[in-house]
Design a protein around this motif. Structure first.
Motif, PDB file in Angstrom:
ATOM      1  N   MET A 481      32.574 -10.919 -18.618  1.00  0.00           N
ATOM      2  CA  MET A 481      32.487 -11.150 -17.180  1.00  0.00           C
ATOM      3  C   MET A 481      31.045 -11.004 -16.678  1.00  0.00           C
ATOM      4  O   MET A 481      30.296 -10.137 -17.117  1.00  0.00           O
ATOM      5  N   GLY A 482      30.697 -11.842 -15.734  1.00  0.00           N
ATOM      6  CA  GLY A 482      29.350 -11.840 -15.171  1.00  0.00           C
ATOM      7  C   GLY A 482      28.438 -12.850 -15.827  1.00  0.00           C
ATOM      8  O   GLY A 482      27.536 -13.386 -15.186  1.00  0.00           O
ATOM      9  N   GLY A 483      28.670 -13.111 -17.114  1.00  0.00           N
ATOM     10  CA  GLY A 483      27.873 -14.108 -17.808  1.00  0.00           C
ATOM     11  C   GLY A 483      28.108 -15.501 -17.283  1.00  0.00           C
ATOM     12  O   GLY A 483      27.225 -16.360 -17.364  1.00  0.00           O
ATOM     13  N   GLU A 484      29.306 -15.723 -16.716  1.00  0.00           N
ATOM     14  CA  GLU A 484      29.652 -17.070 -16.251  1.00  0.00           C
ATOM     15  C   GLU A 484      28.893 -17.471 -14.991  1.00  0.00           C
ATOM     16  O   GLU A 484      28.836 -18.644 -14.651  1.00  0.00           O
ATOM     17  N   PHE A 485      28.301 -16.509 -14.276  1.00  0.00           N
ATOM     18  CA  PHE A 485      27.466 -16.887 -13.125  1.00  0.00           C
ATOM     19  C   PHE A 485      26.071 -16.273 -13.204  1.00  0.00           C
ATOM     20  O   PHE A 485      25.355 -16.165 -12.222  1.00  0.00           O
ATOM     21  N   ALA A 486      25.666 -15.896 -14.424  1.00  0.00           N
ATOM     22  CA  ALA A 486      24.285 -15.457 -14.691  1.00  0.00           C
ATOM     23  C   ALA A 486      23.906 -14.218 -13.880  1.00  0.00           C
ATOM     24  O   ALA A 486      22.885 -14.203 -13.186  1.00  0.00           O
ATOM     25  N   GLN A 487      24.720 -13.182 -13.986  1.00  0.00           N
ATOM     26  CA  GLN A 487      24.358 -11.926 -13.325  1.00  0.00           C
ATOM     27  C   GLN A 487      23.049 -11.406 -13.896  1.00  0.00           C
ATOM     28  O   GLN A 487      22.872 -11.340 -15.110  1.00  0.00           O
ATOM     29  N   TRP A 488      22.143 -11.004 -13.015  1.00  0.00           N
ATOM     30  CA  TRP A 488      20.829 -10.517 -13.465  1.00  0.00           C
ATOM     31  C   TRP A 488      20.915  -9.108 -14.046  1.00  0.00           C
ATOM     32  O   TRP A 488      20.296  -8.804 -15.065  1.00  0.00           O
ATOM     33  N   ASP A 489      21.667  -8.244 -13.368  1.00  0.00           N
ATOM     34  CA  ASP A 489      21.734  -6.842 -13.792  1.00  0.00           C
ATOM     35  C   ASP A 489      22.581  -6.703 -15.050  1.00  0.00           C
ATOM     36  O   ASP A 489      23.543  -7.447 -15.262  1.00  0.00           O
ATOM     37  N   GLU A 490      22.221  -5.712 -15.865  1.00  0.00           N
ATOM     38  CA  GLU A 490      23.116  -5.325 -16.958  1.00  0.00           C
ATOM     39  C   GLU A 490      24.455  -4.890 -16.370  1.00  0.00           C
ATOM     40  O   GLU A 490      24.531  -4.422 -15.231  1.00  0.00           O
ATOM     41  N   TRP A 491      25.488  -5.036 -17.185  1.00  0.00           N
ATOM     42  CA  TRP A 491      26.787  -4.546 -16.750  1.00  0.00           C
ATOM     43  C   TRP A 491      26.755  -3.026 -16.665  1.00  0.00           C
ATOM     44  O   TRP A 491      26.231  -2.339 -17.537  1.00  0.00           O
ATOM     45  N   TYR A 492      27.326  -2.490 -15.595  1.00  0.00           N
ATOM     46  CA  TYR A 492      27.446  -1.049 -15.409  1.00  0.00           C
ATOM     47  C   TYR A 492      28.870  -0.750 -14.966  1.00  0.00           C
ATOM     48  O   TYR A 492      29.348  -1.298 -13.965  1.00  0.00           O
ATOM     49  N   HIS A 493      29.553   0.109 -15.714  1.00  0.00           N
ATOM     50  CA  HIS A 493      30.987   0.312 -15.505  1.00  0.00           C
ATOM     51  C   HIS A 493      31.322   0.972 -14.177  1.00  0.00           C
ATOM     52  O   HIS A 493      32.485   0.968 -13.760  1.00  0.00           O
ATOM     53  N   LEU A 497      30.769  -6.345 -10.341  1.00  0.00           N
ATOM     54  CA  LEU A 497      29.882  -7.467 -10.620  1.00  0.00           C
ATOM     55  C   LEU A 497      29.186  -7.894  -9.328  1.00  0.00           C
ATOM     56  O   LEU A 497      29.694  -7.677  -8.221  1.00  0.00           O
ATOM     57  N   ASP A 498      28.046  -8.536  -9.472  1.00  0.00           N
ATOM     58  CA  ASP A 498      27.247  -8.934  -8.307  1.00  0.00           C
ATOM     59  C   ASP A 498      27.707 -10.289  -7.770  1.00  0.00           C
ATOM     60  O   ASP A 498      26.992 -11.295  -7.823  1.00  0.00           O
ATOM     61  N   TRP A 499      28.903 -10.308  -7.209  1.00  0.00           N
ATOM     62  CA  TRP A 499      29.488 -11.553  -6.730  1.00  0.00           C
ATOM     63  C   TRP A 499      28.648 -12.199  -5.629  1.00  0.00           C
ATOM     64  O   TRP A 499      28.681 -13.424  -5.456  1.00  0.00           O
ATOM     65  N   HIS A 500      27.880 -11.398  -4.915  1.00  0.00           N
ATOM     66  CA  HIS A 500      27.113 -11.935  -3.796  1.00  0.00           C
ATOM     67  C   HIS A 500      26.050 -12.936  -4.229  1.00  0.00           C
ATOM     68  O   HIS A 500      25.620 -13.768  -3.422  1.00  0.00           O
ATOM     69  N   ILE A 501      25.638 -12.909  -5.501  1.00  0.00           N
ATOM     70  CA  ILE A 501      24.573 -13.824  -5.907  1.00  0.00           C
ATOM     71  C   ILE A 501      25.067 -15.267  -6.029  1.00  0.00           C
ATOM     72  O   ILE A 501      24.268 -16.188  -6.196  1.00  0.00           O
ATOM     73  N   LEU A 502      26.384 -15.467  -5.926  1.00  0.00           N
ATOM     74  CA  LEU A 502      26.895 -16.833  -5.963  1.00  0.00           C
ATOM     75  C   LEU A 502      26.505 -17.634  -4.717  1.00  0.00           C
ATOM     76  O   LEU A 502      26.722 -18.842  -4.661  1.00  0.00           O
ATOM     77  N   GLN A 503      25.901 -16.980  -3.736  1.00  0.00           N
ATOM     78  CA  GLN A 503      25.382 -17.717  -2.570  1.00  0.00           C
ATOM     79  C   GLN A 503      24.132 -18.514  -2.941  1.00  0.00           C
ATOM     80  O   GLN A 503      23.731 -19.409  -2.199  1.00  0.00           O
ATOM     81  N   PHE A 504      23.540 -18.212  -4.095  1.00  0.00           N
ATOM     82  CA  PHE A 504      22.327 -18.903  -4.509  1.00  0.00           C
ATOM     83  C   PHE A 504      22.682 -20.072  -5.427  1.00  0.00           C
ATOM     84  O   PHE A 504      23.502 -19.931  -6.340  1.00  0.00           O
ATOM     85  N   PRO A 505      22.065 -21.241  -5.207  1.00  0.00           N
ATOM     86  CA  PRO A 505      22.481 -22.466  -5.908  1.00  0.00           C
ATOM     87  C   PRO A 505      22.456 -22.383  -7.426  1.00  0.00           C
ATOM     88  O   PRO A 505      23.359 -22.925  -8.079  1.00  0.00           O
ATOM     89  N   MET A 506      21.465 -21.726  -8.002  1.00  0.00           N
ATOM     90  CA  MET A 506      21.385 -21.694  -9.468  1.00  0.00           C
ATOM     91  C   MET A 506      22.543 -20.902 -10.077  1.00  0.00           C
ATOM     92  O   MET A 506      23.053 -21.247 -11.147  1.00  0.00           O
ATOM     93  N   HIS A 507      22.966 -19.855  -9.406  1.00  0.00           N
ATOM     94  CA  HIS A 507      24.098 -19.064  -9.909  1.00  0.00           C
ATOM     95  C   HIS A 507      25.411 -19.819  -9.719  1.00  0.00           C
ATOM     96  O   HIS A 507      26.273 -19.815 -10.608  1.00  0.00           O
ATOM     97  N   GLU A 508      25.547 -20.474  -8.571  1.00  0.00           N
ATOM     98  CA  GLU A 508      26.732 -21.296  -8.352  1.00  0.00           C
ATOM     99  C   GLU A 508      26.771 -22.448  -9.352  1.00  0.00           C
ATOM    100  O   GLU A 508      27.831 -22.823  -9.853  1.00  0.00           O
ATOM    101  N   GLY A 509      25.594 -22.995  -9.669  1.00  0.00           N
ATOM    102  CA  GLY A 509      25.520 -24.067 -10.668  1.00  0.00           C
ATOM    103  C   GLY A 509      25.930 -23.598 -12.047  1.00  0.00           C
ATOM    104  O   GLY A 509      26.597 -24.327 -12.795  1.00  0.00           O
ATOM    105  N   MET A 510      25.552 -22.356 -12.401  1.00  0.00           N
ATOM    106  CA  MET A 510      25.957 -21.812 -13.700  1.00  0.00           C
ATOM    107  C   MET A 510      27.474 -21.645 -13.760  1.00  0.00           C
ATOM    108  O   MET A 510      28.119 -21.975 -14.773  1.00  0.00           O
ATOM    109  N   LYS A 511      28.043 -21.156 -12.681  1.00  0.00           N
ATOM    110  CA  LYS A 511      29.510 -20.988 -12.627  1.00  0.00           C
ATOM    111  C   LYS A 511      30.209 -22.337 -12.788  1.00  0.00           C
ATOM    112  O   LYS A 511      31.191 -22.469 -13.525  1.00  0.00           O
ATOM    113  N   ARG A 512      29.679 -23.365 -12.116  1.00  0.00           N
ATOM    114  CA  ARG A 512      30.253 -24.699 -12.224  1.00  0.00           C
ATOM    115  C   ARG A 512      30.119 -25.233 -13.647  1.00  0.00           C
ATOM    116  O   ARG A 512      31.018 -25.911 -14.166  1.00  0.00           O
TER     117      ARG A 512
END
Length: 639
Positions: A481-493, A497-512
């Protein structure tokens, strides 16, 4: 408070049960051992039974007797099984309890129930009387899942740590409950096109920071997120949405918490007494004694329990390598050789074969998956052929080599292309899953996007290329999880996840991009049908190291279904790049990682190219392509 009434003339065990238990073949021990709500002679209550062969006395204590340790003794069976049992009337569902055990050697311990179906929420440590009543609504899935779990079907796994996938910031950033997760996760996974979800261990564990890999409750989902029925509901909803469920399962070691399995009846019961065999130096935990029949009962029963009672579709067995080798994590003199003088753990090998044989005998439409990091042979081959009997195995070599290659600046990749292509030499020796897992995005290793070299744009292009290459390579797929939208931060339990970064086009593009990869993967049989057979793969060219380009064909059972894949691992676009193809006709570009909707430059082949009768790469036809920078292209022959 219930008075000290224990009835000893009731038992759930038949003589045949005891026979199977003693010989190590009672694989539904959870139906007998533990606490069970029953009615006996008109009295409702709970039947308790626990294996404690070195006990002098065993008592049950809890809510029902004011936690008086010695008011409710159990009785040891006469048959030498080491099982203590008794029926206590008046106890109901939700009652907390523990066992108080006095050993023959003078030690006394307070233990939770190894077979408990439910536990208090940590840091509390009592077991809880519970039932497993639930009305399932996944009949259609259960009848058809043999198709979805087949080795010849597309399997794309979304790996999830339950407590950190999504949280509720308005409520002190708490994790979702099982039922809340059932509202969010199935819709998201279905939208993204993954076929299965894999949960990091969901079994009860005292230390949250272990991510679930230090298990105390092998028959209970953690109560942090709800009840057993709540977890059943989540599995049910996932199934109703056509999504399989895989659980991480840990038979390799267990923690030393006082209420758990360690030193259970005042002796080393579940573990080896000698620390050279029974203690794990890396994880500071105990190693199961796989040579003990009753321990094998316990572990195999646990595996079958999740498949039986929770309708789980597969088990990913953690740390198999640590089980196979007696010297795992040890220096010279710190381990005991087997009877032949070798380092192979013969008892663990036999246990794994028995485990997999039992799973595929009882639940042939499920899968077992080994996390095995060495070159041990025949891990995913049947036990009757000398293998370990797993259905599939994580390809750790592919993961490490591929991530190492991608972390290099593209200018140096031409010197390391063999690191990328080497995996094909052994790709068909096992039934491999290609994992980009949680272990690779923690403890300073960096997130997937942060492993990629280059500037902002190149990092995203590299990650799209990496994920595309994984989907094109033979083997089933797993993405944490998180790899599908290119989360910048390492995973921390401890955080979402940093869902808010999907507002940025490059992250939304990675998810697509990942969504479209999954959909392409599922729609093109050539990308999955012959995953584990050499006939499913054919190199076109792996030798263009100077330009860091590789090309290959993926094939299914039908010749016309073939898919051509071309990868350019440099940020330099290649024009008029000619490669040989096996057939004449129009090669349609069906996916391009450099498309603008993914954040790319839009460089491509305007929908496709016609082959020409020009010999190239020992093939009578060839195509002239435009290769986008740091891009992967998928083509299909129009017939």
């Amino acid at each position: 408070m219930i008075e000290g009434i224990v009835k000893y003339d009731f038992t759930l065990f038949s003589e045949f049960d005891i026979y199977l238990f003693k010989e190590g073949n009672h694989f539904t021990a959870y139906e007998k051992l533990g606490s069970h709500l029953v009615e006996y002679k008109g009295l409702r209550g709970v039947y308790f039974s626990v294996w404690a062969p070195n006990a002098e006395k065993v008592f049950v204590f809890g809510d029902f007797n004011g936690w008086n340790k010695q008011s409710h003794p159990l009785s040891v069976r006469w048959d030498g099984s080491g099982i203590w049992e008794g029926f206590i009337p008046g106890i109901d569902k939700g009652t907390r309890y523990k066992y108080y055990i006095i050993s023959k050697y003078g030690y006394s311990v307070e233990k939770g129930d190894p077979y408990a179906f439910f536990w208090e929420t940590p840091p509390k440590t009592a077991s809880v009387v519970w039932d497993l009543d639930y009305v399932w609504n996944d009949k259609e899935w259960m009848e058809q899942r043999y198709k979805f779990n087949s080795l010849k079907s597309p399997i794309s796994i979304y790996e999830v740590h339950f407590g950190s996938w999504r949280r509720v910031p308005e409520e002190r950033d708490r994790p979702l409950s099982y039922r809340e997760m059932a509202e969010w996760l199935p819709k998201y996974v279905k939208e993204m096109g993954f076929t299965h979800v894999e949960f990091l261990p969901i079994m009860e564990h005292p230390f949250y920071g272990s991510w679930g890999y230090q298990v105390t409750g092998y028959f209970a989902p953690t109560s942090r997120y709800g009840t057993p029925q709540d977890f059943m509901y989540l599995v049910d909803i996932l199934h109703q949405n056509g999504i399989g469920v895989i659980l991480d399962w840990v038979p390799s070691h267990f923690p030393d918490d006082a209420h758990g399995l360690s030193f259970f009846d005042g002796t080393y019961l579940y573990e080896h007494q000698d620390p050279k065999k029974g203690y794990h130096p890396h994880w500071h935990s105990y190693i199961f004694n796989y040579g003990r029949n009753e321990v094998r009962n316990f572990l195999i029963s646990s595996a079958l329990f999740w498949l039986d009672k929770y309708h789980v579709d597969g088990l990913r067995v953690d740390a198999v390598a640590s089980m196979l080798y007696l010297d795992y994590g040890r220096q010279r003199g710190e381990w005991i050789p087997n009877k032949y003088g070798g380092k192979e753990n013969l008892e663990a090998i036999e246990f794994l074969r028995s485990l997999n044989s039992a799973v595929y005998d009882k639940f042939p439409d499920t899968q077992t998956i080994a996390e095995e990091s060495t070159a041990w042979p025949l891990v995913s081959r049947p036990a009757y052929l000398g293998g370990l009997g797993f259905g599939m195995k994580w390809n750790m070599g592919w993961m490490h080599d591929t991530l190492s290659y991608f972390s290099k600046d593209p200018i140096y990749r031409k010197y390391h292309q063999s690191q990328l292509t080497f995996s094909i030499w052994y790709a068909f020796t096992e039934n491999f899953i290609l994992p980009l897992s949680h272990d690779e995005v923690v403890y300073g290793k960096g997130s997937l996007i942060n492993k990629m070299p280059g500037d902002y744009w190149q990092k995203f292009a590299n990650l799209r290329l990496l994920l595309g290459y994984m989907y094109a390579h033979p083997g089933k797929k797993l993405l944490f999880m998180g790899g599908e939208f290119a989360q910048w931060d390492e995973w921390y339990h401890e955080k979402s996840l940093d869902w808010h970064i999907l507002q940025f086009p490059m992250h939304e593009g990675m998810k697509r991009w990942v969504k479209d990869l999954n959909n392409l993967y599922k729609s093109e049989s050539a990308l999955y049908e012959l995953d584990f057979e050499p006939a499913g793969f054919e190199w076109i060219d792996f030798s263009d190291t100077e330009q860091s380009v590789i090309s290959f064909i993926r094939k299914g059972k039908l010749y016309r279904e073939m898919v051509l894949v071309v990868c350019n691992f440099t940020p330099v676009p290649r024009y008029n790049y000619r490669i040989g193809v096996p057939s004449e006709g129009y090669w349609r570009e069906i996916l391009n990682s450099d498309a603008k909707e993914y954040g790319g430059t839009g460089t491509g082949n305007l929908g496709g190219v016609y082959s020409e009768q020009i010999i190239m790469h020992n093939r009578p036809f060839s195509v002239s392509l435009t290769l986008p920078p740091l891009g992967i292209l998928f083509f299909k022959l129009n017939t």
